[in-house]
Design a protein around this motif. Structure first.
Motif, PDB file in Angstrom:
ATOM      1  N   SER A 157      32.912  83.850  42.929  1.00  0.00           N
ATOM      2  CA  SER A 157      33.750  85.044  43.013  1.00  0.00           C
ATOM      3  C   SER A 157      35.230  84.662  42.961  1.00  0.00           C
ATOM      4  CB  SER A 157      33.448  85.799  44.305  1.00  0.00           C
ATOM      5  OG  SER A 157      33.742  84.973  45.417  1.00  0.00           O
ATOM      6  N   VAL A 158      36.074  85.669  43.045  1.00  0.00           N
ATOM      7  CA  VAL A 158      37.518  85.435  42.995  1.00  0.00           C
ATOM      8  C   VAL A 158      37.953  84.494  44.113  1.00  0.00           C
ATOM      9  CG1 VAL A 158      39.778  86.533  43.017  1.00  0.00           C
ATOM     10  CG2 VAL A 158      37.833  87.754  42.049  1.00  0.00           C
ATOM     11  N   SER A 159      37.460  84.713  45.321  1.00  0.00           N
ATOM     12  CA  SER A 159      37.877  83.871  46.450  1.00  0.00           C
ATOM     13  C   SER A 159      37.441  82.426  46.250  1.00  0.00           C
ATOM     14  CB  SER A 159      37.310  84.426  47.765  1.00  0.00           C
ATOM     15  OG  SER A 159      35.903  84.492  47.716  1.00  0.00           O
ATOM     16  N   TYR A 160      36.251  82.227  45.671  1.00  0.00           N
ATOM     17  CA  TYR A 160      35.772  80.858  45.409  1.00  0.00           C
ATOM     18  C   TYR A 160      36.659  80.168  44.378  1.00  0.00           C
ATOM     19  CZ  TYR A 160      32.868  77.010  43.740  1.00  0.00           C
ATOM     20  OH  TYR A 160      32.418  75.762  43.373  1.00  0.00           O
ATOM     21  N   SER A 165      40.792  76.309  43.012  1.00  0.00           N
ATOM     22  CA  SER A 165      42.040  76.092  42.285  1.00  0.00           C
ATOM     23  C   SER A 165      43.120  75.555  43.219  1.00  0.00           C
ATOM     24  CB  SER A 165      42.493  77.399  41.639  1.00  0.00           C
ATOM     25  OG  SER A 165      43.686  77.227  40.923  1.00  0.00           O
ATOM     26  N   ASP A 166      43.153  76.095  44.441  1.00  0.00           N
ATOM     27  CA  ASP A 166      44.136  75.633  45.432  1.00  0.00           C
ATOM     28  C   ASP A 166      43.935  74.168  45.792  1.00  0.00           C
ATOM     29  OD1 ASP A 166      45.234  78.151  45.473  1.00  0.00           O
ATOM     30  OD2 ASP A 166      44.247  78.774  47.331  1.00  0.00           O
ATOM     31  N   LEU A 167      42.679  73.692  45.645  1.00  0.00           N
ATOM     32  CA  LEU A 167      42.370  72.293  45.957  1.00  0.00           C
ATOM     33  C   LEU A 167      42.618  71.368  44.763  1.00  0.00           C
ATOM     34  CD1 LEU A 167      39.114  72.807  48.054  1.00  0.00           C
ATOM     35  CD2 LEU A 167      41.273  71.855  48.881  1.00  0.00           C
ATOM     36  N   GLY A 168      43.077  71.939  43.650  1.00  0.00           N
ATOM     37  CA  GLY A 168      43.394  71.117  42.484  1.00  0.00           C
ATOM     38  C   GLY A 168      42.433  71.258  41.326  1.00  0.00           C
ATOM     39  N   PHE A 169      41.354  72.015  41.506  1.00  0.00           N
ATOM     40  CA  PHE A 169      40.397  72.231  40.414  1.00  0.00           C
ATOM     41  C   PHE A 169      40.849  73.437  39.605  1.00  0.00           C
ATOM     42  CE2 PHE A 169      38.179  70.039  43.803  1.00  0.00           C
ATOM     43  CZ  PHE A 169      37.555  68.996  43.127  1.00  0.00           C
ATOM     44  N   ARG A 170      41.880  73.219  38.781  1.00  0.00           N
ATOM     45  CA  ARG A 170      42.520  74.310  38.059  1.00  0.00           C
ATOM     46  C   ARG A 170      42.131  74.319  36.583  1.00  0.00           C
ATOM     47  NH1 ARG A 170      46.684  72.046  41.147  1.00  0.00           N
ATOM     48  NH2 ARG A 170      47.299  73.354  42.923  1.00  0.00           N
ATOM     49  N   GLY A 180      29.596  74.453  39.332  1.00  0.00           N
ATOM     50  CA  GLY A 180      29.958  73.855  40.611  1.00  0.00           C
ATOM     51  C   GLY A 180      29.349  74.598  41.777  1.00  0.00           C
ATOM     52  N   ARG A 181      29.402  75.918  41.722  1.00  0.00           N
ATOM     53  CA  ARG A 181      28.826  76.739  42.799  1.00  0.00           C
ATOM     54  C   ARG A 181      27.314  76.565  42.875  1.00  0.00           C
ATOM     55  NH1 ARG A 181      28.271  78.231  47.040  1.00  0.00           N
ATOM     56  NH2 ARG A 181      28.899  80.153  48.058  1.00  0.00           N
ATOM     57  N   ASP A 182      26.660  76.503  41.700  1.00  0.00           N
ATOM     58  CA  ASP A 182      25.206  76.326  41.666  1.00  0.00           C
ATOM     59  C   ASP A 182      24.776  74.995  42.259  1.00  0.00           C
ATOM     60  OD1 ASP A 182      24.779  78.789  40.552  1.00  0.00           O
ATOM     61  OD2 ASP A 182      24.470  78.050  38.497  1.00  0.00           O
ATOM     62  N   HIS A 183      25.650  73.990  42.146  1.00  0.00           N
ATOM     63  CA  HIS A 183      25.320  72.668  42.688  1.00  0.00           C
ATOM     64  C   HIS A 183      25.835  72.478  44.113  1.00  0.00           C
ATOM     65  CE1 HIS A 183      24.435  71.847  38.445  1.00  0.00           C
ATOM     66  NE2 HIS A 183      23.695  70.858  38.891  1.00  0.00           N
ATOM     67  N   GLY A 184      26.228  73.557  44.747  1.00  0.00           N
ATOM     68  CA  GLY A 184      26.605  73.487  46.159  1.00  0.00           C
ATOM     69  C   GLY A 184      27.988  72.945  46.430  1.00  0.00           C
ATOM     70  N   VAL A 185      28.834  72.921  45.412  1.00  0.00           N
ATOM     71  CA  VAL A 185      30.206  72.431  45.611  1.00  0.00           C
ATOM     72  C   VAL A 185      31.038  73.587  46.160  1.00  0.00           C
ATOM     73  CG1 VAL A 185      32.231  71.402  44.544  1.00  0.00           C
ATOM     74  CG2 VAL A 185      29.945  70.817  43.708  1.00  0.00           C
ATOM     75  N   THR A 186      31.189  73.620  47.458  1.00  0.00           N
ATOM     76  CA  THR A 186      32.011  74.641  48.101  1.00  0.00           C
ATOM     77  C   THR A 186      33.424  74.107  48.306  1.00  0.00           C
ATOM     78  OG1 THR A 186      31.482  73.893  50.346  1.00  0.00           O
ATOM     79  CG2 THR A 186      29.987  75.516  49.333  1.00  0.00           C
ATOM     80  N   ALA A 187      34.348  75.000  48.601  1.00  0.00           N
ATOM     81  CA  ALA A 187      35.717  74.571  48.880  1.00  0.00           C
ATOM     82  C   ALA A 187      35.751  73.674  50.101  1.00  0.00           C
ATOM     83  CB  ALA A 187      36.609  75.792  49.078  1.00  0.00           C
ATOM     84  N   GLU A 188      34.927  73.979  51.101  1.00  0.00           N
ATOM     85  CA  GLU A 188      34.869  73.160  52.320  1.00  0.00           C
ATOM     86  C   GLU A 188      34.388  71.750  51.999  1.00  0.00           C
ATOM     87  OE1 GLU A 188      33.568  76.194  51.948  1.00  0.00           O
ATOM     88  OE2 GLU A 188      35.012  77.320  53.173  1.00  0.00           O
TER      89      GLU A 188
END
Length: 197
Positions: A157-160, A165-170, A180-188
């Motif tokens: 989603s937008v928040s994800y 992006s804020d972490l550098g994945f722009r 990334g989301r499907d493979h469990g890569v969360t911002a945390e």
């Protein structure tokens, strides 16, 4: 006779725009509720959607005996619930009415062929035209309505996308964020790896 035919056409159009199904709701420990919605599309098969939302997002709450009704209003449309139980635990049926103004707002952003089911997904995710513009600015590819629905359905989603992006994945594509989301890569998770060097 002419007016009766026009009324029947309008009634048929309104009912075609509305979606319904069953729901279950349970409160959590942090003033939120877990909503699970099911519906049976006309072309067969059941769809199930779950979201945790603030209890304060629910309005028009009316209790009478063990019956409860309430509303969840979103930019993309309105959910109206009718069931048994309380805000702690309830089940019953719902109707979803898509918002025509929201559809026009997304069409102005270039999205075409927006169906009531799409707005159902957008409403559950609390998507707005402003959030959609934010998402488009973060992606390196152009997306259509199907892509937008796919991203939300996969949790990208937008928040994800904004947090990644804020972490550098722009400047990644919509598919890369979904992967990334499907493979469990969360911002945390990404933040923890970065902190660990």
């Amino acid at each position: 006779m002419k007016y009766l035919l026009a009324a029947l056409v309008l009634a048929s159009s309104a009912s075609a725009q509305q979606m319904d199904g069953s729901f279950n709701m349970r409160s959590t420990d942090d003033d939120r509720v877990q909503l699970n919605l099911q519906y049976n599309p006309q072309r067969g098969g059941f769809s199930n959607y779950g979201r945790t939302i603030p209890a304060s997002a629910l309005s028009n709450i009316v209790r009478s005996g063990d019956r409860i009704t309430f509303t969840l209003r979103r930019a993309a449309g309105t959910f109206t619930f009718d069931g048994r139980g309380s805000l702690d635990r309830a089940s019953g049926s719902y109707e979803f009415t898509p918002d025509a103004g929201f559809r026009r707002d997304l069409e102005a952003l270039g999205f075409r062929g927006i169906e009531p089911k799409d707005q159902f997904v957008f409403a559950l995710d609390d998507l707005t035209a402003s959030k959609t513009r934010q998402l488009l600015a973060l992606l390196s590819d152009d997306i259509d309505t199907a892509d937008l629905v796919n991203m939300i359905n996969h949790g990208a989603s937008v928040s994800y996308v904004q947090s990644m992006s804020d972490l550098g994945f722009r400047d990644m594509t919509s598919r890369e964020y979904v992967r990334g989301r499907d493979h469990g890569v969360t911002a945390e998770y990404a933040r923890a790896l970065h902190a660990a060097g």
